[in-house]
Design a protein around this motif. Structure first.
Motif, mmCIF file in Angstrom:
data_model
loop_
_atom_site.group_PDB
_atom_site.id
_atom_site.type_symbol
_atom_site.label_atom_id
_atom_site.label_comp_id
_atom_site.label_asym_id
_atom_site.label_seq_id
_atom_site.Cartn_x
_atom_site.Cartn_y
_atom_site.Cartn_z
ATOM 1 N N ARG A 131 35.903 35.867 56.365
ATOM 2 C CA ARG A 131 37.245 35.948 55.772
ATOM 3 C C ARG A 131 37.140 35.748 54.272
ATOM 4 O O ARG A 131 36.360 34.918 53.796
ATOM 5 C CB ARG A 131 38.182 34.873 56.345
ATOM 6 C CG ARG A 131 38.440 34.935 57.825
ATOM 7 C CD ARG A 131 39.191 36.123 58.287
ATOM 8 N NE ARG A 131 40.588 36.062 57.849
ATOM 9 C CZ ARG A 131 41.440 37.047 58.018
ATOM 10 N NH1 ARG A 131 41.079 38.170 58.582
ATOM 11 N NH2 ARG A 131 42.680 36.924 57.607
ATOM 12 N N TYR A 132 37.923 36.505 53.536
ATOM 13 C CA TYR A 132 38.026 36.384 52.088
ATOM 14 C C TYR A 132 39.384 35.750 51.785
ATOM 15 O O TYR A 132 40.416 36.289 52.176
ATOM 16 C CB TYR A 132 37.916 37.757 51.420
ATOM 17 C CG TYR A 132 36.578 38.411 51.652
ATOM 18 C CD1 TYR A 132 35.538 38.239 50.747
ATOM 19 C CD2 TYR A 132 36.350 39.189 52.781
ATOM 20 C CE1 TYR A 132 34.304 38.827 50.952
ATOM 21 C CE2 TYR A 132 35.118 39.785 53.006
ATOM 22 C CZ TYR A 132 34.098 39.603 52.096
ATOM 23 O OH TYR A 132 32.873 40.179 52.296
ATOM 24 N N HIS A 133 39.372 34.626 51.106
ATOM 25 C CA HIS A 133 40.590 33.874 50.814
ATOM 26 C C HIS A 133 40.913 34.032 49.330
ATOM 27 O O HIS A 133 40.168 33.560 48.470
ATOM 28 C CB HIS A 133 40.411 32.392 51.167
ATOM 29 C CG HIS A 133 39.932 32.189 52.562
ATOM 30 N ND1 HIS A 133 40.771 32.263 53.654
ATOM 31 C CD2 HIS A 133 38.691 31.944 53.051
ATOM 32 C CE1 HIS A 133 40.075 32.045 54.750
ATOM 33 N NE2 HIS A 133 38.806 31.856 54.414
ATOM 34 N N TYR A 134 42.023 34.702 49.061
ATOM 35 C CA TYR A 134 42.413 35.017 47.689
ATOM 36 C C TYR A 134 43.532 34.116 47.188
ATOM 37 O O TYR A 134 44.387 33.686 47.956
ATOM 38 C CB TYR A 134 42.900 36.471 47.589
ATOM 39 C CG TYR A 134 41.786 37.471 47.683
ATOM 40 C CD1 TYR A 134 41.049 37.818 46.561
ATOM 41 C CD2 TYR A 134 41.457 38.063 48.896
ATOM 42 C CE1 TYR A 134 40.013 38.736 46.638
ATOM 43 C CE2 TYR A 134 40.431 38.985 48.987
ATOM 44 C CZ TYR A 134 39.718 39.313 47.858
ATOM 45 O OH TYR A 134 38.697 40.216 47.939
ATOM 46 N N GLN A 135 43.502 33.876 45.885
ATOM 47 C CA GLN A 135 44.627 33.303 45.147
ATOM 48 C C GLN A 135 44.960 34.344 44.079
ATOM 49 O O GLN A 135 44.581 34.224 42.917
ATOM 50 C CB GLN A 135 44.258 31.953 44.530
ATOM 51 C CG GLN A 135 44.064 30.875 45.552
ATOM 52 C CD GLN A 135 43.802 29.526 44.916
ATOM 53 O OE1 GLN A 135 44.117 29.294 43.761
ATOM 54 N NE2 GLN A 135 43.227 28.636 45.692
ATOM 55 N N HIS A 136 45.644 35.362 44.523
ATOM 56 C CA HIS A 136 45.971 36.534 43.711
ATOM 57 C C HIS A 136 47.066 36.169 42.706
ATOM 58 O O HIS A 136 48.117 35.684 43.086
ATOM 59 C CB HIS A 136 46.449 37.639 44.661
ATOM 60 C CG HIS A 136 46.701 38.945 44.005
ATOM 61 N ND1 HIS A 136 46.223 40.113 44.532
ATOM 62 C CD2 HIS A 136 47.381 39.289 42.885
ATOM 63 C CE1 HIS A 136 46.610 41.119 43.756
ATOM 64 N NE2 HIS A 136 47.310 40.636 42.756
ATOM 65 N N VAL A 189 52.793 34.552 39.381
ATOM 66 C CA VAL A 189 53.094 34.253 40.779
ATOM 67 C C VAL A 189 51.768 34.271 41.529
ATOM 68 O O VAL A 189 51.060 35.278 41.524
ATOM 69 C CB VAL A 189 54.068 35.282 41.386
ATOM 70 C CG1 VAL A 189 54.309 34.991 42.856
ATOM 71 C CG2 VAL A 189 55.378 35.301 40.618
ATOM 72 N N VAL A 190 51.431 33.149 42.147
ATOM 73 C CA VAL A 190 50.167 33.036 42.873
ATOM 74 C C VAL A 190 50.427 33.330 44.341
ATOM 75 O O VAL A 190 51.259 32.681 44.984
ATOM 76 C CB VAL A 190 49.540 31.642 42.700
ATOM 77 C CG1 VAL A 190 48.198 31.570 43.423
ATOM 78 C CG2 VAL A 190 49.374 31.311 41.221
ATOM 79 N N LEU A 191 49.713 34.329 44.856
ATOM 80 C CA LEU A 191 49.832 34.759 46.246
ATOM 81 C C LEU A 191 48.570 34.322 46.984
ATOM 82 O O LEU A 191 47.478 34.799 46.676
ATOM 83 C CB LEU A 191 49.972 36.282 46.314
ATOM 84 C CG LEU A 191 51.083 36.898 45.470
ATOM 85 C CD1 LEU A 191 50.871 38.386 45.285
ATOM 86 C CD2 LEU A 191 52.423 36.614 46.102
#
Length: 139
Positions: A57-62, A128-130
């Motif tokens: 799994r790749y966990h992003y803080q876009h 905005v952090v997604l």
């Protein structure tokens, strides 16, 4: 089929489109700013993901960006109302309908921009952090 990233950004744009201000995505600043304000969603930067294995799994803080712009004589009050409405819209559903783990806006850094022959603009970029995860960085 759209990617996880595109699905989340589309949902965020839909959430912004429900506000009284005009909401655009990835457009240039138009010549005229609507009286109720203007929001331009920029896709931003997904950043470097944290990776977990088994399952992969790749966990992003876009970090997407919302450009908020108002114009007129009462621009300070209009800007305050616009940013507060963005915060309320995001707080109403922090997962965008279950599409991401968490959505959080950061404080704007407003600036006044003079316009020749017209009322100045008050504008800010609102990060905005997604937070979301995906099995493939391209999916």
């Amino acid at each position: 089929m759209p990617t996880t990233r595109e699905t989340i950004l589309t949902a965020l744009h839909a959430r912004l489109s429900a506000l009284p201000a005009t909401a655009l995505r990835g457009d240039v600043l138009p010549e005229r700013v609507p009286a109720e304000g203007l929001l331009i969603l920029r896709d931003g930067d997904p950043g470097e993901p944290e990776v977990t294995l088994s399952p992969l799994r790749y966990h992003y803080q876009h970090r997407a960006e919302i450009e908020a712009v108002v114009q007129g004589t009462a621009r300070d009050a209009a800007f305050d109302m616009l940013t507060a409405s963005i915060g309320a819209a995001l707080a109403a559903d922090r997962t965008l309908g279950g599409l991401c783990d968490w959505v959080e806006a950061e404080a704007p850094r407003p600036v006044d921009l003079p316009v020749e022959g017209a009322a100045s603009l008050k504008a800010a970029v609102i990060p905005v952090v997604l937070h979301y995860s995906t099995a493939d960085p391209l999916a």
